[in-house]
Write a protein that holds these residues in place. Structure first.
Motif, PDB file in Angstrom:
ATOM      1  N   GLY A   1       0.817  -1.206   0.000  1.00 40.24           N
ATOM      2  CA  GLY A   1       0.000   0.000   0.000  1.00 40.24           C
ATOM      3  C   GLY A   1       0.851   1.256   0.000  1.00 40.24           C
ATOM      4  O   GLY A   1       0.626   2.166   0.798  1.00 40.24           O
TER       5      GLY A   1
ATOM      6  N   THR B   1      -0.550   5.049  -1.545  1.00 37.32           N
ATOM      7  CA  THR B   1      -2.004   4.971  -1.641  1.00 37.32           C
ATOM      8  C   THR B   1      -2.705   5.787  -0.562  1.00 37.32           C
ATOM      9  O   THR B   1      -3.883   6.112  -0.693  1.00 37.32           O
ATOM     10  CB  THR B   1      -2.477   3.507  -1.515  1.00 37.32           C
ATOM     11  OG1 THR B   1      -1.932   2.944  -0.321  1.00 37.32           O
ATOM     12  CG2 THR B   1      -2.028   2.686  -2.716  1.00 37.32           C
TER      13      THR B   1
ATOM     14  N   ASN C   1      -4.190   8.981  -1.490  1.00 33.07           N
ATOM     15  CA  ASN C   1      -5.233   8.758  -2.484  1.00 33.07           C
ATOM     16  C   ASN C   1      -6.460   8.091  -1.862  1.00 33.07           C
ATOM     17  O   ASN C   1      -7.251   7.443  -2.552  1.00 33.07           O
ATOM     18  CB  ASN C   1      -4.687   7.882  -3.611  1.00 33.07           C
ATOM     19  CG  ASN C   1      -3.704   8.636  -4.491  1.00 33.07           C
ATOM     20  OD1 ASN C   1      -4.073   9.534  -5.242  1.00 33.07           O
ATOM     21  ND2 ASN C   1      -2.427   8.282  -4.393  1.00 33.07           N
TER      22      ASN C   1
ATOM     23  N   GLY D   1      -6.652   5.515  -0.083  1.00 33.68           N
ATOM     24  CA  GLY D   1      -6.641   4.085  -0.316  1.00 33.68           C
ATOM     25  C   GLY D   1      -6.366   3.243   0.906  1.00 33.68           C
ATOM     26  O   GLY D   1      -6.558   3.662   2.057  1.00 33.68           O
TER      27      GLY D   1
ATOM     28  N   ARG E   1      -8.822   6.279  -5.181  1.00 32.60           N
ATOM     29  CA  ARG E   1      -9.450   5.205  -4.404  1.00 32.60           C
ATOM     30  C   ARG E   1     -10.764   4.772  -5.064  1.00 32.60           C
ATOM     31  O   ARG E   1     -11.180   3.616  -4.965  1.00 32.60           O
ATOM     32  CB  ARG E   1      -9.675   5.701  -2.984  1.00 32.60           C
ATOM     33  CG  ARG E   1     -10.854   5.136  -2.216  1.00 32.60           C
ATOM     34  CD  ARG E   1     -10.633   3.673  -1.835  1.00 32.60           C
ATOM     35  NE  ARG E   1     -11.771   3.200  -1.037  1.00 32.60           N
ATOM     36  CZ  ARG E   1     -11.843   3.316   0.288  1.00 32.60           C
ATOM     37  NH1 ARG E   1     -10.871   3.912   0.957  1.00 32.60           N
ATOM     38  NH2 ARG E   1     -12.885   2.852   0.943  1.00 32.60           N
TER      39      ARG E   1
ATOM     40  N   VAL F   1      -1.563   3.140  -8.333  1.00 30.14           N
ATOM     41  CA  VAL F   1      -2.435   3.293  -7.166  1.00 30.14           C
ATOM     42  C   VAL F   1      -3.575   2.276  -7.198  1.00 30.14           C
ATOM     43  O   VAL F   1      -3.886   1.634  -6.181  1.00 30.14           O
ATOM     44  CB  VAL F   1      -2.987   4.736  -7.088  1.00 30.14           C
ATOM     45  CG1 VAL F   1      -4.010   4.862  -5.962  1.00 30.14           C
ATOM     46  CG2 VAL F   1      -1.845   5.729  -6.883  1.00 30.14           C
TER      47      VAL F   1
ATOM     48  N   GLU G   1      -2.170  -1.211  -6.608  1.00 30.58           N
ATOM     49  CA  GLU G   1      -1.628  -1.344  -5.252  1.00 30.58           C
ATOM     50  C   GLU G   1      -2.755  -1.520  -4.237  1.00 30.58           C
ATOM     51  O   GLU G   1      -2.648  -2.331  -3.308  1.00 30.58           O
ATOM     52  CB  GLU G   1      -0.768  -0.130  -4.907  1.00 30.58           C
ATOM     53  CG  GLU G   1      -0.022  -0.244  -3.593  1.00 30.58           C
ATOM     54  CD  GLU G   1       1.236  -1.113  -3.643  1.00 30.58           C
ATOM     55  OE1 GLU G   1       2.030  -1.045  -2.694  1.00 30.58           O
ATOM     56  OE2 GLU G   1       1.405  -1.870  -4.623  1.00 30.58           O
ATOM     57  N   ASN G   2      -3.840  -0.782  -4.410  1.00 27.41           N
ATOM     58  CA  ASN G   2      -4.997  -0.991  -3.542  1.00 27.41           C
ATOM     59  C   ASN G   2      -5.498  -2.430  -3.642  1.00 27.41           C
ATOM     60  O   ASN G   2      -5.836  -3.058  -2.630  1.00 27.41           O
ATOM     61  CB  ASN G   2      -6.125  -0.023  -3.911  1.00 27.41           C
ATOM     62  CG  ASN G   2      -5.961   1.350  -3.288  1.00 27.41           C
ATOM     63  OD1 ASN G   2      -5.452   1.482  -2.179  1.00 27.41           O
ATOM     64  ND2 ASN G   2      -6.399   2.381  -3.990  1.00 27.41           N
TER      65      ASN G   2
END
Length: 337
Positions: free
Chosen positions: A5, A8, A11, A13, A210, A232, A235-236
């Motif tokens: 993460g 993130t 963002n 996330g 997100r 991003v 990765e989330n």
């Protein structure tokens, strides 16, 4: 340190950090005046300031920011003497600034009898770093420093601040290796990456990245926004997969994919970091490895077979040294250190 993460949190996330064994300790006492006297034992430096003006010393701005934020919210903050000791490595992506901020706010909470819970401590610490240290950071580092432990992972939704502790994959332990390349967030491209993410979200018509669930949605963006957003979104997804309760091998695959994304799509790695991660990937005791922290230098984290992390770290550092680089094992801490 963050296991998955990366980039993130700002963002809105998901992140998956854990605490390292190193600690920052702050002692505080009233001094009867309006001045603050800060002694940083690790740096062997002292700074003096009042709440009326920000100190010139960068290290003191984190402390000033915490005190200023408390004062701005109506707390009467008297002059203090503050003494800071820390063995948290600085400039390697292990949240040394967040540890300092949280420790300062906890010390002041104790001294003044303030009713601040640990989440509010983290929020004030983040605000101090953004407004007074010049780093437009997310809240992950401060939440991890304030709430995480060393024997589990903290799964955190940075939008809602919903959180829960998640066990490490069975039969594993963590390794952290310093690449020897120090970096400064304020002087790096960190703030630029955040601005690029905001531009990508705006172009996609969402409040933040997100809100993008399908990675195909970012393909229409111009470069480099496409690659920044792709990191991003993927990765989330990696964090959400990891907290389903995957085994060590799968968790390692997710870590490896995270590093590749940080290297290629987010472009926050550097060749020595990539070389160190590659050495860790190749070690038989390592399930997976990636840079940890914002990048541009700093440390790598690896998931290892239980009982084998220290040996894997020594082997990687030795081979890294043969390439002309200077690394060191930070976690696990050597019994002779």
């Amino acid at each position: 340190m963050n296991l998955l993460g990366e980039h993130t949190d700002y963002n809105d996330g998901f992140v998956l950090p854990t605490a390292i064994p190193q600690r920052t300790t702050v002692a505080a006492r009233r001094n009867g005046g309006a001045e603050f006297v800060l002694h940083a034992a690790t740096l062997d430096r002292e700074a003096r300031f009042t709440l009326d003006s920000q100190p010139e010393e960068q290290f003191a701005r984190y402390v000033y920011g915490c005190l200023r934020c408390l004062a701005d919210e109506g707390t009467e903050v008297p002059g203090m003497d503050l003494h800071v000791e820390s063995d948290v490595p600085m400039g390697v992506g292990l949240s040394s600034s967040a540890a300092l901020e949280v420790a300062v706010l906890r010390a002041v909470r104790e001294l003044l009898g303030l009713s601040l819970d640990d989440v509010r401590i983290a929020q004030l610490a983040q605000r101090a770093e953004i407004e007074h240290a010049g780093v437009n950071c997310g809240i992950m580092d401060q939440m991890a420093s304030s709430l995480a432990g060393t024997d589990s992972m903290l799964f955190l939704d940075t939008r809602s601040l919903a959180r829960r502790l998640v066990p490490m994959p069975s039969g594993t332990e963590l390794l952290v290796v310093d690449s020897g390349l120090s970096r400064s967030l304020a002087g790096s491209a960190y703030n630029e990456r955040r601005a690029q993410c905001e531009a990508a979200a705006s172009a996609l018509g969402v409040a933040s990245l997100r809100d993008v669930d399908d990675v195909k949605a970012v393909e229409s963006l111009p470069e480099p926004l496409r690659r920044r957003a792709r990191h991003v979104v993927t990765e989330n997804a990696r964090v959400l997969r990891a907290v389903e309760g995957v085994d060590a091998e799968t968790f390692g695959v997710l870590m490896n994919a995270s590093h590749a994304s940080l290297r290629d799509d987010y472009e926050v790695s550097v060749p020595p970091l990539d070389a160190l991660v590659a050495l860790l990937h190749a070690h038989p005791s390592v399930h997976g490895a990636r840079l940890t922290g914002a990048g541009f230098g700093g440390a790598c984290v690896a998931l290892c077979r239980e009982g084998e992390a220290e040996r894997a770290g020594r082997d990687a550092v030795e081979r890294y040294g043969a390439q002309g680089q200077s690394g060191r094992v930070l976690v696990p801490r050597s019994e002779t250190a």
